[in-house]
Design an enzyme around this catalytic site. Structure first.
Site, PDB file in Angstrom:
ATOM      1  CB  CYS A 100      95.429  89.821  10.778  1.00  0.00           C
ATOM      2  SG  CYS A 100      94.306  88.860   9.746  1.00  0.00           S
ATOM      3  CB  CYS A 104      94.413  85.799   3.541  1.00  0.00           C
ATOM      4  SG  CYS A 104      95.702  87.056   3.589  1.00  0.00           S
ATOM      5  CB  THR A 191      90.102  86.360  10.057  1.00  0.00           C
ATOM      6  OG1 THR A 191      90.722  85.441  10.947  1.00  0.00           O
ATOM      7  CG2 THR A 191      91.067  87.486   9.726  1.00  0.00           C
ATOM      8  CD  GLU A 257      90.464  86.268  14.125  1.00  0.00           C
ATOM      9  OE1 GLU A 257      89.628  85.434  13.722  1.00  0.00           O
ATOM     10  OE2 GLU A 257      91.461  86.613  13.468  1.00  0.00           O
ATOM     11  CG  HIS A 292      93.767  80.267   5.413  1.00  0.00           C
ATOM     12  ND1 HIS A 292      93.820  81.538   4.863  1.00  0.00           N
ATOM     13  CD2 HIS A 292      93.500  80.457   6.731  1.00  0.00           C
ATOM     14  CE1 HIS A 292      93.587  82.434   5.797  1.00  0.00           C
ATOM     15  NE2 HIS A 292      93.403  81.811   6.946  1.00  0.00           N
ATOM     16  CE1 TYR A 296      98.161  81.577  10.169  1.00  0.00           C
ATOM     17  CE2 TYR A 296      96.928  81.441   8.120  1.00  0.00           C
ATOM     18  CZ  TYR A 296      96.958  81.632   9.481  1.00  0.00           C
ATOM     19  OH  TYR A 296      95.783  81.884  10.161  1.00  0.00           O
ATOM     20  CB  CYS A 299     100.036  87.104   6.160  1.00  0.00           C
ATOM     21  SG  CYS A 299      99.581  85.563   6.993  1.00  0.00           S
ATOM     22  CD  GLU A 455      95.751  84.782  12.240  1.00  0.00           C
ATOM     23  OE1 GLU A 455      94.768  84.766  11.501  1.00  0.00           O
ATOM     24  OE2 GLU A 455      96.663  85.626  12.137  1.00  0.00           O
TER      25      GLU A 455
END
Length: 493
Positions: A100, A104, A191, A257, A292, A296, A299, A455
């Site tokens: 990650c 984002c 994040t 996180e 968001h 996904y 990423c 995640e």
């Protein structure tokens, strides 16, 4: 300064006074802490690629606010092409880090807050949109990393914010002054929070009038007075404290996180974007979630590319790459991964302008994208584990492979024995096999799981959150009318 280098980004973190806690105590030099530094390296890659001529067109954009070249992570989408480039950029960074890369959430928050503040001002005559434009202009000019913070601890899920036994379980306003507000509460699962220069706080659910004090959005520096962060544990995270690097799996990059606590933090008026206009909380949540969930489709696909490649190498090192069932599993992994990418691109291609002028994704398709992400990476991981074999989770430590402790009757060392019995295909270095198996373990089960496997389930909302939006967007009434027309049934029957 419109674009920072990776080194300048890391140096900028050193200049901050961010309060970080881990394992029960404060971490003074958190920038160089071996557990935290891999996640910083992931963010640094977003700066590094923006400086690389090969990737500059994808990693940068022209600001709609200043006309200057900026990092795409700080950009307001101006077209469907921008939306598609966002997804392509995220896939690239997933390929480069297998983790990650954390920016984002800020990018998605920028676009959601920009359009929502415009509509709040339109109804209430407030100046939130102007506040936000000024804030974002500063972010773009300094090339800052901003953490988009939405998820509250929530407490008792059956109760609204105002009904909680502890009001701090949702971020809320505790005092209103002429020059600003004082807020208290926390944001969980954040994040990249420690690696960010600023935080952009948003509500986490739609709210009613009784929740007015909890309907708040604002920005504040990550090292503001009253803010501190508790670093989140990840599986196998203490391997980063060990000597050597093979057992770490992903030797350079990682996710991050944290719990972000806001202990009576003062927010000046100029950084307030929502303050009691509760009817807009749901709009802000839905728009951020849509952006968001689109993310996904980029990423997770890039990280999936790395995992597919690692599984193919494991099969090759094991001498099983020619087996038809292995080829079929790799095909299935690729099919699932590209399906996710297709969803990310589809919701981008069907995007549309908001009242504020920036572009928004197709909400239905973005939620379909994320619904698939809650499933497909689990199957991709299962197939990778299948191909890798049991050694992935039973292999001795790297120190055993390098040990000179004599254990054999002929004087063989422990390292000799491990390398002898864990050799695979002729001509393949045993260490290479070690490395690829540890990488798969890391991505499927270890510290990278927070950026891929787990995640994929809960990031940007758990599966039921997407199903609720899909239900609302399904337009079943129109679909029933289509069926009536084809079947020759009157529309009112």
């Amino acid at each position: 300064m419109a674009l920072m280098s990776a080194r300048e980004y890391i140096d900028s973190l050193r200049a901050m006074k961010t309060r970080v806690y881990m394992f029960g105590e404060r971490v003074e030099n958190w920038v160089d802490h071996p557990i935290i530094r891999p996640s910083i390296s992931s963010v640094a890659m977003t700066y590094q690629l923006a400086q690389d001529p090969e990737y500059r067109d994808l990693m940068t954009a022209r600001s709609s606010l200043t006309g200057e070249t900026i990092n795409r992570f700080n950009h307001l989408h101006q077209s469907t092409e921008d939306l598609k480039n966002k997804v392509k950029m995220q896939r690239l960074l997933g390929q480069k880090t297998a983790a990650c890369f954390q920016r984002c959430v800020g990018m998605d928050a920028f676009n959601a807050v920009f359009s929502t503040t415009f509509e709040i001002d339109e109804k209430h005559g407030t100046k939130y949109h102007e506040n936000f434009r000024n804030f974002l202009r500063m972010v773009q000019e300094k090339d800052l990393t901003v953490d988009g913070a939405m998820t509250d601890p929530k407490g008792d899920r059956s109760k609204a914010p105002h009904d909680q036994s502890d009001p701090d379980l949702f971020v809320h306003v505790v005092e209103r002054r002429d020059d600003g507000i004082v807020v208290s509460g926390a944001k969980a699962h954040q994040t990249g929070s420690i690696n960010s220069h600023w935080h952009l706080i948003m509500p986490t659910i739609a709210m009613g009038e009784a929740d007015k004090d909890w309907a708040v959005s604002f920005a504040c520096p990550s090292d503001a007075d009253g803010i501190y962060m508790v670093y989140g544990r990840q599986s196998c995270d203490t391997r980063k404290l060990e000597d050597g690097n093979i057992d770490k799996g992903n030797m350079k990059f990682g996710g991050q996180e944290a719990l972000v606590v806001l202990d009576n933090v003062f927010i000046p008026n100029e950084y307030i974007f929502l303050n009691g206009e509760y009817e807009f909380a749901g709009m802000l949540v839905e728009r951020f979630a849509g952006y968001h969930r689109q993310s996904y489709g980029g990423c997770k696909v890039g990280v999936g590319d790395v995992l597919i490649g690692a599984a193919a190498l494991a099969a090759e090192y094991n001498g099983a790459d020619k087996a038809s069932h292995i080829k079929d599993k790799l095909i299935e992994m690729t099919h699932l991964n590209e399906t996710l990418y297709s969803c990310g691109l589809a919701c981008s291609c069907e995007g549309h302008p908001t009242k504020a002028g920036n572009y928004e994704i197709d909400l239905m398709l973005a939620n379909v994208c994320k619904q698939n992400v809650t499933r497909f990476p689990y199957e991709i991981s299962r197939l990778a584990e299948d191909i890798a074999g049991g050694l992935m989770v039973t292999m001795p430590a790297d120190t055993d492979f390098k040990s000179d402790t004599v254990v054999g009757k002929g004087g063989e060392t422990l390292g000799d024995i491990c390398n002898k019995f864990f050799a695979a295909k002729d001509g393949v270095n045993t260490e290479y096999r070690q490395r690829i198996l540890r990488l798969i373990e890391n991505m499927c089960l270890g510290t990278a799981a927070v950026g891929y496997r787990t995640e994929s389930m809960h990031g940007a909302g758990s599966p039921q959150a997407q199903r609720i939006v899909i239900s609302r967007q399904a337009n079943l009434a129109e679909k029933k009318n289509l069926a009536r027309t084809i079947a020759g049934i009157p529309q009112d029957k």
